[in-house]
Design a protein around this motif. Structure first.
Motif, PDB file in Angstrom:
ATOM      1  N   MET A   1       0.908  -1.085  -0.053  1.00 52.75           N
ATOM      2  CA  MET A   1       0.085   0.149  -0.194  1.00 52.75           C
ATOM      3  C   MET A   1       0.850   1.121  -0.051  1.00 52.75           C
ATOM      4  O   MET A   1       2.097   1.292   0.379  1.00 52.75           O
ATOM      5  CB  MET A   1      -0.925   0.159   1.284  1.00 52.75           C
ATOM      6  CG  MET A   1      -1.892  -0.999   1.368  1.00 52.75           C
ATOM      7  SD  MET A   1      -2.989  -1.094   0.061  1.00 52.75           S
ATOM      8  CE  MET A   1      -2.904  -2.662  -0.524  1.00 52.75           C
ATOM      9  N   ARG A   2       0.300   2.271  -0.588  1.00 52.06           N
ATOM     10  CA  ARG A   2       1.051   3.366  -0.527  1.00 52.06           C
ATOM     11  C   ARG A   2       0.570   4.546   0.471  1.00 52.06           C
ATOM     12  O   ARG A   2      -0.735   4.617   0.527  1.00 52.06           O
ATOM     13  CB  ARG A   2       0.895   4.080  -1.900  1.00 52.06           C
ATOM     14  CG  ARG A   2       1.660   3.236  -2.753  1.00 52.06           C
ATOM     15  CD  ARG A   2       2.176   3.941  -4.282  1.00 52.06           C
ATOM     16  NE  ARG A   2       3.019   4.886  -4.316  1.00 52.06           N
ATOM     17  CZ  ARG A   2       4.459   4.755  -4.030  1.00 52.06           C
ATOM     18  NH1 ARG A   2       4.925   3.517  -3.764  1.00 52.06           N
ATOM     19  NH2 ARG A   2       5.200   5.695  -4.061  1.00 52.06           N
ATOM     20  N   TYR A   3       1.426   5.077   0.920  1.00 51.19           N
ATOM     21  CA  TYR A   3       0.934   6.165   2.046  1.00 51.19           C
ATOM     22  C   TYR A   3       1.976   7.214   1.820  1.00 51.19           C
ATOM     23  O   TYR A   3       3.350   6.954   2.287  1.00 51.19           O
ATOM     24  CB  TYR A   3       0.615   5.843   3.378  1.00 51.19           C
ATOM     25  CG  TYR A   3       0.369   7.078   4.278  1.00 51.19           C
ATOM     26  CD1 TYR A   3      -0.970   7.375   4.368  1.00 51.19           C
ATOM     27  CD2 TYR A   3       1.024   7.422   5.414  1.00 51.19           C
ATOM     28  CE1 TYR A   3      -1.304   8.520   5.021  1.00 51.19           C
ATOM     29  CE2 TYR A   3       0.698   8.425   6.133  1.00 51.19           C
ATOM     30  CZ  TYR A   3      -0.523   9.068   5.864  1.00 51.19           C
ATOM     31  OH  TYR A   3      -0.848   9.892   7.065  1.00 51.19           O
ATOM     32  N   CYS A  10      -0.120  -3.260   4.620  1.00 48.75           N
ATOM     33  CA  CYS A  10      -1.735  -2.812   4.677  1.00 48.75           C
ATOM     34  C   CYS A  10      -1.879  -2.736   6.021  1.00 48.75           C
ATOM     35  O   CYS A  10      -2.789  -1.891   6.492  1.00 48.75           O
ATOM     36  CB  CYS A  10      -2.736  -3.786   3.811  1.00 48.75           C
ATOM     37  SG  CYS A  10      -4.146  -3.173   3.802  1.00 48.75           S
ATOM     38  N   LYS A  12      -0.373  -1.633   8.618  1.00 49.28           N
ATOM     39  CA  LYS A  12       0.181  -0.556   9.174  1.00 49.28           C
ATOM     40  C   LYS A  12      -0.278   0.966   8.486  1.00 49.28           C
ATOM     41  O   LYS A  12       0.562   1.844   8.769  1.00 49.28           O
ATOM     42  CB  LYS A  12       1.660  -0.514   8.564  1.00 49.28           C
ATOM     43  CG  LYS A  12       2.523  -1.923   9.201  1.00 49.28           C
ATOM     44  CD  LYS A  12       2.656  -1.859  10.726  1.00 49.28           C
ATOM     45  CE  LYS A  12       3.329  -3.108  11.036  1.00 49.28           C
ATOM     46  NZ  LYS A  12       3.313  -3.248  12.544  1.00 49.28           N
ATOM     47  N   CYS A  13      -1.431   1.024   7.823  1.00 44.75           N
ATOM     48  CA  CYS A  13      -2.090   2.435   7.847  1.00 44.75           C
ATOM     49  C   CYS A  13      -2.232   3.039   9.030  1.00 44.75           C
ATOM     50  O   CYS A  13      -2.733   2.455  10.188  1.00 44.75           O
ATOM     51  CB  CYS A  13      -3.497   2.058   7.097  1.00 44.75           C
ATOM     52  SG  CYS A  13      -3.307   1.700   5.415  1.00 44.75           S
ATOM     53  N   ARG A  17      -7.075   6.094   8.802  1.00 44.09           N
ATOM     54  CA  ARG A  17      -6.986   5.647   7.448  1.00 44.09           C
ATOM     55  C   ARG A  17      -7.219   4.134   7.458  1.00 44.09           C
ATOM     56  O   ARG A  17      -6.991   3.574   8.704  1.00 44.09           O
ATOM     57  CB  ARG A  17      -5.723   6.043   6.787  1.00 44.09           C
ATOM     58  CG  ARG A  17      -5.634   7.427   6.456  1.00 44.09           C
ATOM     59  CD  ARG A  17      -4.223   7.642   5.865  1.00 44.09           C
ATOM     60  NE  ARG A  17      -4.280   9.150   5.515  1.00 44.09           N
ATOM     61  CZ  ARG A  17      -4.507   9.468   4.467  1.00 44.09           C
ATOM     62  NH1 ARG A  17      -5.251   8.926   3.572  1.00 44.09           N
ATOM     63  NH2 ARG A  17      -4.610  10.900   4.146  1.00 44.09           N
ATOM     64  N   CYS A  19      -6.974   0.155   4.778  1.00 45.66           N
ATOM     65  CA  CYS A  19      -6.363  -0.358   3.624  1.00 45.66           C
ATOM     66  C   CYS A  19      -7.278  -0.486   2.557  1.00 45.66           C
ATOM     67  O   CYS A  19      -8.290  -1.093   2.503  1.00 45.66           O
ATOM     68  CB  CYS A  19      -5.980  -1.791   4.148  1.00 45.66           C
ATOM     69  SG  CYS A  19      -5.192  -2.611   2.717  1.00 45.66           S
ATOM     70  N   ASN A  20      -7.447   0.262   1.449  1.00 45.29           N
ATOM     71  CA  ASN A  20      -8.122   0.258   0.422  1.00 45.29           C
ATOM     72  C   ASN A  20      -7.452  -0.637  -0.691  1.00 45.29           C
ATOM     73  O   ASN A  20      -6.467  -0.083  -1.377  1.00 45.29           O
ATOM     74  CB  ASN A  20      -8.383   1.721  -0.242  1.00 45.29           C
ATOM     75  CG  ASN A  20      -9.309   1.765  -1.302  1.00 45.29           C
ATOM     76  OD1 ASN A  20      -9.537   0.757  -2.191  1.00 45.29           O
ATOM     77  ND2 ASN A  20     -10.163   2.853  -1.290  1.00 45.29           N
ATOM     78  N   ASN A  25      -3.886   1.854  -1.648  1.00 43.91           N
ATOM     79  CA  ASN A  25      -3.308   2.928  -0.647  1.00 43.91           C
ATOM     80  C   ASN A  25      -4.013   2.834   0.637  1.00 43.91           C
ATOM     81  O   ASN A  25      -4.950   2.061   0.887  1.00 43.91           O
ATOM     82  CB  ASN A  25      -3.642   4.437  -1.601  1.00 43.91           C
ATOM     83  CG  ASN A  25      -5.061   4.608  -1.492  1.00 43.91           C
ATOM     84  OD1 ASN A  25      -6.037   3.760  -1.295  1.00 43.91           O
ATOM     85  ND2 ASN A  25      -5.276   5.984  -1.892  1.00 43.91           N
ATOM     86  N   CYS A  26      -3.689   3.618   1.407  1.00 44.09           N
ATOM     87  CA  CYS A  26      -4.149   3.850   2.620  1.00 44.09           C
ATOM     88  C   CYS A  26      -5.161   5.029   2.546  1.00 44.09           C
ATOM     89  O   CYS A  26      -4.796   6.302   2.761  1.00 44.09           O
ATOM     90  CB  CYS A  26      -2.988   4.071   3.792  1.00 44.09           C
ATOM     91  SG  CYS A  26      -1.981   2.859   4.285  1.00 44.09           S
ATOM     92  N   ARG A  35     -10.852   5.426  14.018  1.00 46.99           N
ATOM     93  CA  ARG A  35     -10.339   4.259  13.021  1.00 46.99           C
ATOM     94  C   ARG A  35     -11.500   3.616  12.384  1.00 46.99           C
ATOM     95  O   ARG A  35     -12.620   3.581  12.582  1.00 46.99           O
ATOM     96  CB  ARG A  35      -9.649   3.251  14.023  1.00 46.99           C
ATOM     97  CG  ARG A  35      -8.482   3.619  14.499  1.00 46.99           C
ATOM     98  CD  ARG A  35      -7.804   2.476  15.218  1.00 46.99           C
ATOM     99  NE  ARG A  35      -8.827   1.956  16.461  1.00 46.99           N
ATOM    100  CZ  ARG A  35      -8.698   2.302  17.687  1.00 46.99           C
ATOM    101  NH1 ARG A  35      -7.922   3.182  18.020  1.00 46.99           N
ATOM    102  NH2 ARG A  35      -9.358   1.768  18.490  1.00 46.99           N
TER     103      ARG A  35
END
Length: 140
Positions: A1-3, A10, A12-13, A17, A19-20, A25-26, A35
């Motif tokens: 995932m990108r943040y 994922c 660790k969002c 945010r 996990c999409n 992405n987050c 949350r």
């Protein structure tokens, strides 16, 4: 995932945010959620201060037929809306509004019921009382 242009696992969002997987992405949670899980509007308990957790949503107040209460490590308590520990509980079947889930914690009754001075909703006023509008009053 990108943040923030970083690749992260994922799970660790950051808080606020989720996990999409579709967009990889987050993604941000709903603004009322502290949350969330799986979607932006599937809030986890607890909510942000000022909101109450109800059916996986964070709402400003409980809907009709529900009451707010607090939950701490010591058990159930009064709901302080400024804290993060509030959730909605369902009123007794006969109550329209209430202070708790028991039959004698009604404030207003559902249609077809009368409120007793003990906080219960009944179809017919008990002996020694009379009907006055939508409530039962003691005879004097």
């Amino acid at each position: 995932m990108r943040y923030n242009n970083w690749c992260i696992p994922c799970n660790k969002c950051p808080q606020g945010r989720f996990c999409n997987w579709k967009n990889r992405n987050c993604a941000p949670c709903d603004k009322n959620c502290k949350r969330c899980d799986k979607t932006s509007t599937t809030c986890e308990f607890p909510c942000k201060p000022g909101f109450i957790w109800h059916k996986f949503k964070c709402v400003p107040s409980c809907p009709v037929g529900f009451f707010s209460f607090g939950f701490t490590d010591k058990g159930f308590s009064h709901c302080d809306i400024k804290s993060e520990n509030c959730m909605c509980g369902q009123c007794h079947d006969t109550c329209k509004t209430c202070t708790g889930s028991k039959a004698d914690q009604c404030i207003k009754c559902k249609k077809g019921y009368l409120l007793t001075e003990k906080g219960e909703c009944v179809k017919v006023c008990p002996r020694g009382t009379y009907q006055c509008e939508e409530a039962c009053r003691d005879c004097h």
